[in-house]
Design an enzyme around this catalytic site. Structure first.
Site, PDB file in Angstrom:
ATOM      1  CB  THR A 249      -4.437  -7.197  -5.086  1.00 40.99           C
ATOM      2  OG1 THR A 249      -4.583  -7.431  -3.705  1.00 40.99           O
ATOM      3  CG2 THR A 249      -3.857  -8.774  -5.303  1.00 40.99           C
ATOM      4  CG  ASP A 253      -1.509  -6.530 -12.322  1.00 41.42           C
ATOM      5  OD1 ASP A 253      -0.617  -5.994 -12.743  1.00 41.42           O
ATOM      6  OD2 ASP A 253      -2.016  -7.600 -11.438  1.00 41.42           O
TER       7      ASP A 253
HETATM    8  O1  RIB Z   1      -0.330  -7.610  -9.807  1.00 40.32           O
HETATM    9  C1  RIB Z   1      -1.158  -8.506  -8.956  1.00 40.32           C
HETATM   10  C2  RIB Z   1      -0.585  -9.938  -8.618  1.00 40.32           C
HETATM   11  O2  RIB Z   1       0.113 -10.428  -8.312  1.00 40.32           O
HETATM   12  C3  RIB Z   1      -1.255 -10.482  -8.341  1.00 40.32           C
HETATM   13  O3  RIB Z   1      -2.565 -11.541  -8.775  1.00 40.32           O
HETATM   14  C4  RIB Z   1      -0.426 -12.118  -7.975  1.00 40.32           C
HETATM   15  O4  RIB Z   1      -0.866 -13.111  -8.723  1.00 40.32           O
HETATM   16  C5  RIB Z   1       1.275 -11.703  -7.853  1.00 40.32           C
HETATM   17  O5  RIB Z   1       1.599 -12.124  -9.712  1.00 40.32           O
END
Ligand code: RIB
Length: 301
Positions: A249, A253
């Site tokens: 996760t 990002d």
């Molecule tokens: O990219 C990961 C994120 O996607 C998570 O933190 C969740 O909140 C979703 O938005």
């Protein structure tokens, strides 16, 4: 030290993460091992990633006036992200992401809540912040019109724009023409382009066509493979180091945060991509979308 100003338009969520041995089948009930409440949201994760790398980060977004909103603001503030453009809205809940976390990967359902109120009007209130940025980054967990407005302001002021098109959706030409760099993962890229990429040759052709059509650089993130892009028309792949992933996760990002940081300090495209691949590989080795975002010293080692 001269810290580049990076502005991010995007979501702030509370991630409700249930760790489970595997995903249940439709209609099946299984036992999970743990539940964790951790700040997340693609926008907030990318803002925190940039801030950990020492950028001067402004985040434009919305939370509700509730416990989750407060916890997210504390987390942003504690990690050096300016709260000035994070609005607290009455009468709406902070966004939540419901994450099924298995040893292999994860699945996410997002309930936008306050993120859905991050409109073009909200973005216009922070026009000065946008105009004084070195680079502007957005994703697609807030209304499209907010992203388009932010990018239009950036372009009027000759500021580069980076779009992480996640979660995937078809995008209007107008937005693509305001975008300098786009960073889909493989499935997002197939949806955007409208065809499966069965071979490397096919991927190369698709990237060439797209870049000619929109004058927008495409960087496709490919998980364990690394990421692919064109350099002088030739398909390049920056390989990812082999690591043991604890939680994927937020890996995208971490990639996007480090990529824009690299560009903002004047690194070449190739170096910014290599830096971003390394950041993503480090991020998956820690649980939670934000806790694993690497610091500059880790990436420089
Ligand atoms: O990219 C990961 C994120 O996607 C998570 O933190 C969740 O909140 C979703 O938005």
């Amino acid at each position: 030290m001269n810290r580049p100003r990076i502005t991010i338009i995007g979501s702030l969520n509370m991630d409700i993460v249930v760790s489970m041995p595997r995903l249940p089948q439709i209609g099946e009930t299984i036992s999970g091992m743990d539940v964790h409440y951790v700040p997340g949201g693609k926008g907030a994760n990318q803002a925190l990633a940039c801030s950990r790398l020492t950028a001067d980060v402004a985040m434009i977004g919305c939370v509700g006036k509730d416990v989750f909103g407060e916890a997210i603001r504390d987390q942003m503030n504690g990690n050096g992200v300016s709260l000035a453009a994070i609005k607290q809205l009455d009468g709406v809940a902070t966004g939540t992401a419901h994450i099924s976390h298995t040893p292999e990967d994860n699945c996410i359902v997002v309930v936008p809540g306050a993120n859905g109120h991050c409109t073009a009007d909200v973005v216009r209130q922070f026009e000065e912040t946008l105009k004084t940025s070195k680079i502007v980054l957005a994703q697609l967990e807030v209304p499209l019109d907010a992203v388009r407005t932010a990018f239009a302001i950036a372009k009027e002021n000759c500021i580069p724009t980076v779009l992480n098109p996640a979660p995937a959706q078809k995008l209007p030409h107008e937005l693509l023409e305001l975008t300098d760099y786009i960073t889909p993962n493989e499935s997002e890229w197939e949806l955007l382009y409208g065809q499966a990429m069965n071979t490397e040759a096919r991927l190369g052709v698709a990237l060439r066509e797209w870049e000619e059509r929109y004058s927008c650089k495409v960087i496709v993130t490919r998980g364990e493979i690394g990421c692919s892009y064109l350099e002088q028309g030739k398909l390049m792949t920056a390989g990812a180091p082999k690591v043991k992933a604890v939680d994927t996760t937020g890996a995208g990002d971490a990639f996007n945060g480090a990529f824009v940081y690299g560009l903002s300090i004047g690194q070449s495209l190739r170096d910014s991509i290599a830096f971003a691949v390394k950041a993503a590989s480090l991020s998956v080795q820690t649980f939670g979308a934000q806790d694993g975002m690497p610091r500059l010293e880790q990436l420089q080692q």
